[in-house]
Design an enzyme around this catalytic site. Structure first.
Site, PDB file in Angstrom:
ATOM      1  N   HIS A 297       0.977  11.270 -27.093  1.00  0.00           N
ATOM      2  CA  HIS A 297       0.651   9.955 -26.547  1.00  0.00           C
ATOM      3  C   HIS A 297      -0.099   9.103 -27.576  1.00  0.00           C
ATOM      4  CE1 HIS A 297       0.910  11.082 -21.976  1.00  0.00           C
ATOM      5  NE2 HIS A 297       2.087  10.901 -22.543  1.00  0.00           N
TER       6      HIS A 297
ATOM      7  N   LYS B  32       8.201  23.034 -13.875  1.00  0.00           N
ATOM      8  CA  LYS B  32       7.389  21.893 -13.441  1.00  0.00           C
ATOM      9  C   LYS B  32       7.068  22.002 -11.952  1.00  0.00           C
ATOM     10  CE  LYS B  32       5.801  17.493 -13.701  1.00  0.00           C
ATOM     11  NZ  LYS B  32       6.467  16.323 -14.244  1.00  0.00           N
TER      12      LYS B  32
ATOM     13  N   GLU C  44      10.917  18.244 -23.591  1.00  0.00           N
ATOM     14  CA  GLU C  44      10.264  18.690 -22.356  1.00  0.00           C
ATOM     15  C   GLU C  44      10.819  20.039 -21.895  1.00  0.00           C
ATOM     16  OE1 GLU C  44       7.658  17.438 -21.111  1.00  0.00           O
ATOM     17  OE2 GLU C  44       7.572  15.350 -21.760  1.00  0.00           O
TER      18      GLU C  44
ATOM     19  N   LYS D 259       3.732  11.657 -10.452  1.00  0.00           N
ATOM     20  CA  LYS D 259       2.958  10.800 -11.351  1.00  0.00           C
ATOM     21  C   LYS D 259       3.698   9.486 -11.557  1.00  0.00           C
ATOM     22  CE  LYS D 259       0.221  13.835 -14.326  1.00  0.00           C
ATOM     23  NZ  LYS D 259       0.002  14.229 -15.737  1.00  0.00           N
TER      24      LYS D 259
ATOM     25  N   ARG E 168       0.811  -1.227   0.000  1.00  0.00           N
ATOM     26  CA  ARG E 168       0.000   0.000   0.000  1.00  0.00           C
ATOM     27  C   ARG E 168       0.846   1.281   0.000  1.00  0.00           C
ATOM     28  NH1 ARG E 168      -3.506  -3.066   3.665  1.00  0.00           N
ATOM     29  NH2 ARG E 168      -5.389  -3.646   2.520  1.00  0.00           N
TER      30      ARG E 168
ATOM     31  N   ARG F 284      -1.911  22.203 -13.597  1.00  0.00           N
ATOM     32  CA  ARG F 284      -0.960  21.172 -13.995  1.00  0.00           C
ATOM     33  C   ARG F 284      -1.251  20.608 -15.376  1.00  0.00           C
ATOM     34  NH1 ARG F 284       1.593  16.401 -10.136  1.00  0.00           N
ATOM     35  NH2 ARG F 284       2.873  15.434 -11.746  1.00  0.00           N
TER      36      ARG F 284
ATOM     37  N   ASN G 156       0.655  19.129 -20.101  1.00  0.00           N
ATOM     38  CA  ASN G 156       0.294  18.134 -21.120  1.00  0.00           C
ATOM     39  C   ASN G 156       0.408  18.687 -22.531  1.00  0.00           C
ATOM     40  OD1 ASN G 156      -0.432  15.876 -19.429  1.00  0.00           O
ATOM     41  ND2 ASN G 156      -2.206  17.067 -18.787  1.00  0.00           N
TER      42      ASN G 156
ATOM     43  N   GLU H  83      -3.453  17.538 -10.808  1.00  0.00           N
ATOM     44  CA  GLU H  83      -3.849  17.811 -12.185  1.00  0.00           C
ATOM     45  C   GLU H  83      -5.338  18.116 -12.303  1.00  0.00           C
ATOM     46  OE1 GLU H  83      -1.899  16.142 -16.129  1.00  0.00           O
ATOM     47  OE2 GLU H  83      -3.497  14.824 -15.440  1.00  0.00           O
TER      48      GLU H  83
ATOM     49  N   HIS I 224       9.630   8.973 -26.155  1.00  0.00           N
ATOM     50  CA  HIS I 224       8.569   9.832 -25.650  1.00  0.00           C
ATOM     51  C   HIS I 224       8.788  11.285 -26.070  1.00  0.00           C
ATOM     52  CE1 HIS I 224       5.526  11.486 -23.025  1.00  0.00           C
ATOM     53  NE2 HIS I 224       6.419  12.232 -22.425  1.00  0.00           N
TER      54      HIS I 224
ATOM     55  N   HIS J  19       1.261  16.485 -25.462  1.00  0.00           N
ATOM     56  CA  HIS J  19       1.105  15.103 -25.030  1.00  0.00           C
ATOM     57  C   HIS J  19      -0.189  14.444 -25.515  1.00  0.00           C
ATOM     58  CE1 HIS J  19       4.442  16.266 -22.533  1.00  0.00           C
ATOM     59  NE2 HIS J  19       4.514  15.066 -21.995  1.00  0.00           N
TER      60      HIS J  19
END
Length: 371
Positions: free
Chosen positions: A255, A230, A189, A147, A125, A244, A248, A240, A268, A251
């Site tokens: 993606h 960032k 980035e 993330k 956990r 935030r 993206n 997000e 990426h 992205h």
């Protein structure tokens, strides 16, 4: 006492932690772990390329400082970022007696950070996570902000959790051994951060005629500046829900392109660069930026060795369908992070599919072949 210049701080509801960017930072890893109260067993997760280069020395250093240290290497690249590999890591950790006070150390680039971070977030956990990024992309982006996740066949990072690290320690000496293509991918980035939040950084990047020559303090300074963008955004919006989402930019289509081509075919950062170019054109079609913005951004991406052409082997319908499965979709509407100019961006959920389709059709017509 004044903190060293290379120390940056992320402050969220999940806690406050340092992001340290420095030459030779890995030499002081045990000291930093002890300083922040992490004294459990250390589980180093890396890939087959990075592990032999850095892990043996790190594990030896940890053991010399009294840590019970272990290491595990997975195959490199996006194909390792899935639930099957996470299960193998669970078997390794649980089978060797991992405890809740232990530490997962993610040694590598974005794939390792996401995979190891997800495992740290979910085993028992949740146990402590420390990022040890070895790529430019990870140093300025993926190793900051909490993330974690793995890919699903229907999309990138669709399975994951927010799990803030206890420390991000970036050793800039690792960039000297980074393959040139990986280094170039990381600039995507950096440029993205400049576009959405730091016009001065964008101008600074434009003034550099030979990015491959950057090293030492000059490179570290750029990394810290991009990382600060960032960090400032994460400090405002950890989960997000608003600000935030600006991160993206590039992205949504990036993606989709990654998934359509098959994970690992494009890096990426390469996919994000293509996504930025396409999404800049969407913003232009929406009247948000002028053509000069699109041209400046494209020129900068190309200067840093990044692709801007839509690669072959993808279809417009497939890309549009994949954007509708994106994590950012709300009530069936794609939320796009789009630029307003150099240093400013916003989120829009009113981009007509016809606009997206028109931009993709234009890109397909101009396709110049493989990346």
């Amino acid at each position: 006492m004044t903190q060293p210049a290379e120390y940056l701080y992320v402050t969220t509801t999940g806690g406050r932690y340092e992001v340290i960017v420095a030459h030779g930072a890995f030499d002081h890893l045990p000291h930093h772990l002890q300083r922040i109260g992490l004294r459990g067993a250390a589980w180093v997760i890396s890939d087959d390329q990075v592990f032999p280069r850095y892990a043996p020395a790190l594990i030896a250093r940890l053991r010399a400082a009294g840590y019970n240290a272990h290491g595990y290497a997975v195959p490199p690249g996006e194909p390792s970022k899935d639930l099957a590999m996470a299960a193998r890591l669970y078997d390794w950790l649980i089978g060797n007696g991992v405890e809740r006070r232990d530490i997962v150390l993610a040694l590598g680039g974005g794939v390792i950070g996401d995979l190891a971070g997800f495992v740290a977030a979910t085993v028992l956990r949740g146990i402590a996570l420390v990022h040890l990024p070895t790529t430019l992309l990870a140093m300025v982006d993926s190793a900051i902000g909490g993330k974690t996740g793995v890919n699903h066949s229907l999309g990138k990072n669709l399975i994951g959790a927010f799990h803030q690290p206890r420390l991000t320690l970036a050793d800039t000496t690792t960039l000297a051994t980074l393959p040139p293509r990986e280094l170039r991918a990381g600039w995507a980035e950096v440029i993205k951060h400049a576009v959405i939040r730091d016009a001065d950084l964008f101008a600074h990047l434009e003034a550099i005629t030979d990015p491959a020559s950057l090293q030492g303090d000059a490179l570290a300074t750029i990394i810290r500046r991009a990382a600060r963008v960032k960090i400032d955004i994460v400090n405002i919006d950890e989960r997000e829900t608003g600000e935030r989402m600006l991160l993206n930019y590039g992205h949504t289509l990036g993606h989709a392109i990654e998934a359509a081509r098959g994970y690992g075919d494009l890096l990426h950062g390469e996919a994000v660069a293509i996504g930025m170019h396409l999404e800049a054109q969407i913003a232009h079609r929406m009247g948000m930026v002028d053509s000069r913005f699109v041209e400046r951004q494209e020129r900068l991406l190309r200067t840093y060795g990044l692709p801007t052409n839509l690669p072959p082997g993808v279809t417009i319908d497939d890309l549009i369908e994949r954007t509708l499965r994106d994590k950012k979709v709300r009530a069936g509407r794609v939320r796009w992070a789009l630029p307003l100019g150099i240093g400013a961006a916003t989120v829009r959920d009113d981009v007509p599919e016809t606009v997206v389709r028109a931009i993709l059709e234009k890109a397909t017509d101009r396709n110049e072949g493989p990346v």
